[in-house]
Motif scaffolding. Structure first.
Motif, PDB file in Angstrom:
ATOM      1  N   LEU A  62       0.733  -9.129 -15.426  1.00 21.68           N
ATOM      2  CA  LEU A  62       2.138  -8.797 -15.679  1.00 21.68           C
ATOM      3  C   LEU A  62       2.473  -7.363 -15.266  1.00 21.68           C
ATOM      4  O   LEU A  62       3.610  -7.083 -14.890  1.00 21.68           O
ATOM      5  CB  LEU A  62       2.493  -9.016 -17.154  1.00 21.68           C
ATOM      6  N   ALA A  99       2.665  -7.716 -11.292  1.00 23.41           N
ATOM      7  CA  ALA A  99       3.709  -8.630 -10.802  1.00 23.41           C
ATOM      8  C   ALA A  99       4.584  -8.997 -11.996  1.00 23.41           C
ATOM      9  O   ALA A  99       4.326  -9.970 -12.695  1.00 23.41           O
ATOM     10  CB  ALA A  99       3.078  -9.878 -10.185  1.00 23.41           C
ATOM     11  N   LEU A 139       7.247 -10.176 -14.825  1.00 17.69           N
ATOM     12  CA  LEU A 139       8.019 -11.397 -15.057  1.00 17.69           C
ATOM     13  C   LEU A 139       9.443 -11.180 -14.564  1.00 17.69           C
ATOM     14  O   LEU A 139      10.007 -10.108 -14.724  1.00 17.69           O
ATOM     15  CB  LEU A 139       8.031 -11.722 -16.552  1.00 17.69           C
ATOM     16  N   ARG A 140      10.031 -12.220 -13.987  1.00 17.98           N
ATOM     17  CA  ARG A 140      11.409 -12.131 -13.502  1.00 17.98           C
ATOM     18  C   ARG A 140      12.073 -13.499 -13.615  1.00 17.98           C
ATOM     19  O   ARG A 140      11.403 -14.522 -13.644  1.00 17.98           O
ATOM     20  CB  ARG A 140      11.471 -11.601 -12.073  1.00 17.98           C
ATOM     21  N   THR A 162       6.127 -15.395 -13.184  1.00 11.29           N
ATOM     22  CA  THR A 162       5.387 -14.644 -12.181  1.00 11.29           C
ATOM     23  C   THR A 162       4.184 -15.494 -11.790  1.00 11.29           C
ATOM     24  O   THR A 162       4.067 -16.647 -12.250  1.00 11.29           O
ATOM     25  CB  THR A 162       4.998 -13.232 -12.663  1.00 11.29           C
ATOM     26  N   ASN A 163       3.304 -14.965 -10.940  1.00 16.11           N
ATOM     27  CA  ASN A 163       2.171 -15.746 -10.446  1.00 16.11           C
ATOM     28  C   ASN A 163       0.965 -14.852 -10.250  1.00 16.11           C
ATOM     29  O   ASN A 163       1.085 -13.637 -10.067  1.00 16.11           O
ATOM     30  CB  ASN A 163       2.479 -16.326  -9.051  1.00 16.11           C
ATOM     31  N   CYS A 164      -0.212 -15.492 -10.205  1.00 12.67           N
ATOM     32  CA  CYS A 164      -1.387 -14.848  -9.611  1.00 12.67           C
ATOM     33  C   CYS A 164      -2.071 -15.880  -8.732  1.00 12.67           C
ATOM     34  O   CYS A 164      -1.822 -17.081  -8.871  1.00 12.67           O
ATOM     35  CB  CYS A 164      -2.319 -14.283 -10.683  1.00 12.67           C
ATOM     36  N   GLY A 223       2.229 -17.707  -4.621  1.00  9.03           N
ATOM     37  CA  GLY A 223       2.973 -17.868  -5.860  1.00  9.03           C
ATOM     38  C   GLY A 223       4.156 -18.779  -5.621  1.00  9.03           C
ATOM     39  O   GLY A 223       4.699 -18.840  -4.511  1.00  9.03           O
ATOM     40  N   VAL A 256       7.892 -19.632  -5.805  1.00  9.16           N
ATOM     41  CA  VAL A 256       9.125 -18.851  -5.884  1.00  9.16           C
ATOM     42  C   VAL A 256      10.336 -19.751  -5.658  1.00  9.16           C
ATOM     43  O   VAL A 256      10.241 -20.805  -5.019  1.00  9.16           O
ATOM     44  CB  VAL A 256       9.158 -17.667  -4.872  1.00  9.16           C
ATOM     45  N   ASP A 301       4.704 -11.447  -3.174  1.00  5.73           N
ATOM     46  CA  ASP A 301       5.682 -11.382  -4.261  1.00  5.73           C
ATOM     47  C   ASP A 301       6.956 -10.758  -3.704  1.00  5.73           C
ATOM     48  O   ASP A 301       6.940  -9.591  -3.277  1.00  5.73           O
ATOM     49  CB  ASP A 301       5.092 -10.529  -5.391  1.00  5.73           C
ATOM     50  N   THR A 333       7.794  -7.218  -5.375  1.00  2.00           N
ATOM     51  CA  THR A 333       6.997  -6.020  -5.073  1.00  2.00           C
ATOM     52  C   THR A 333       6.726  -5.868  -3.580  1.00  2.00           C
ATOM     53  O   THR A 333       6.337  -4.788  -3.135  1.00  2.00           O
ATOM     54  CB  THR A 333       5.628  -6.078  -5.791  1.00  2.00           C
ATOM     55  N   TRP A 372       0.307 -11.326  -4.382  1.00  5.11           N
ATOM     56  CA  TRP A 372       0.233 -11.571  -5.830  1.00  5.11           C
ATOM     57  C   TRP A 372      -1.109 -11.064  -6.342  1.00  5.11           C
ATOM     58  O   TRP A 372      -2.093 -11.049  -5.592  1.00  5.11           O
ATOM     59  CB  TRP A 372       0.357 -13.073  -6.113  1.00  5.11           C
TER      60      TRP A 372
END
Ligand code: MD6
Ligand code: FE
Length: 212
Positions: free
Chosen positions: A40, A43, A45-46, A61-63, A67, A69, A81, A84, A88
């Motif tokens: 977190l 990357a 949370l959104r 979010t993802n790892c 990810g 989207v 991401d 960013t 990810w």
């Protein structure tokens, strides 16, 4: 349905392709939450926007190698991401191992996920009925880990209009979903108020996928 006893170590076959593993993630919960903090911070949370232009109420979010989207262009897996502009965060070894042991217990050997989608719910947040169909090969199952406040999961059928059963998912519970169930509609009812001792007023769901 086999239901010898409920608790750690149980694997309940709910339906063809759906297995419920109560408390499977519980022994690792502190380590999972610590690894989650790292994800977190790299990357955040959104609230993604649907193709129709509405902000989703679930924060995500993802790892992993890619990810999931969503934006005005549609739903897809992306290697970077968009917030960013970087890759990810890597999937922690513990996440990978947990997903693999759960999948194996449910009869899916050698599961090797490349994406973990992280969903955060606060009281009132819901996830409407959907299918997971953005992955390349539906032969791989999805492994879903619930943490924090309990939620009611809706398990529908292969058609949107099919009746849905309600499944309570609590902290540490794992659901494995594949084979003939892979494209079943599902969702999450609005999260109820509450305070979880480790996570406070929220629920985190980790869904592991083999997407690429
Ligand atoms: C959630 N889960 O439990 C959202 N999808 O918060 C999902 O959308 C989901 O749990 C596919 C398979 C298992 C899941
Ligand atoms: Fe889903």
């Amino acid at each position: 349905m086999s239901d010898l006893f409920a608790g750690e170590g149980t694997c309940v076959r709910l339906d063809d392709g759906v297995a419920y593993l109560p408390a499977h993630a519980l022994p690792d919960d502190d380590a999972l939450l610590e690894a989650l903090q790292g994800i977190l911070s790299a990357a955040p949370l959104r609230h993604m926007v649907t193709p129709g232009g509405l902000a989703m109420s679930v924060a995500m979010t993802n790892c992993g190698e890619a990810g999931w989207v969503s934006d005005r262009q549609g739903y897809r897996y992306a290697r970077e991401d968009p917030v960013t502009g970087r890759a990810w965060p890597a999937m922690p070894a513990l996440f990978r191992a947990l997903a693999a042991t759960a999948a194996a217990a449910a009869g899916f050997a050698e599961y090797s996920p490349d994406v973990c989608l992280v969903n955060q719910y606060v009281p009132g947040t819901r996830l409407s009925l959907h299918q997971d169909r953005d992955e390349r090969d539906f032969a791989h199952p999805i492994v879903s880990v619930s943490l924090g406040l309990p939620a009611t999961f809706l398990l529908g059928g292969l058609q949107r209009r099919d009746p849905a059963r309600r499944l309570p998912l609590g902290h540490g519970d794992v659901l494995v979903w594949g084979g003939p169930a892979r494209l079943r509609f599902h969702g999450v009812l609005a999260l109820k108020d509450g305070l979880h001792p480790q996570l406070g007023a929220r629920r985190i769901n980790l869904t592991f996928r083999r997407a690429l």
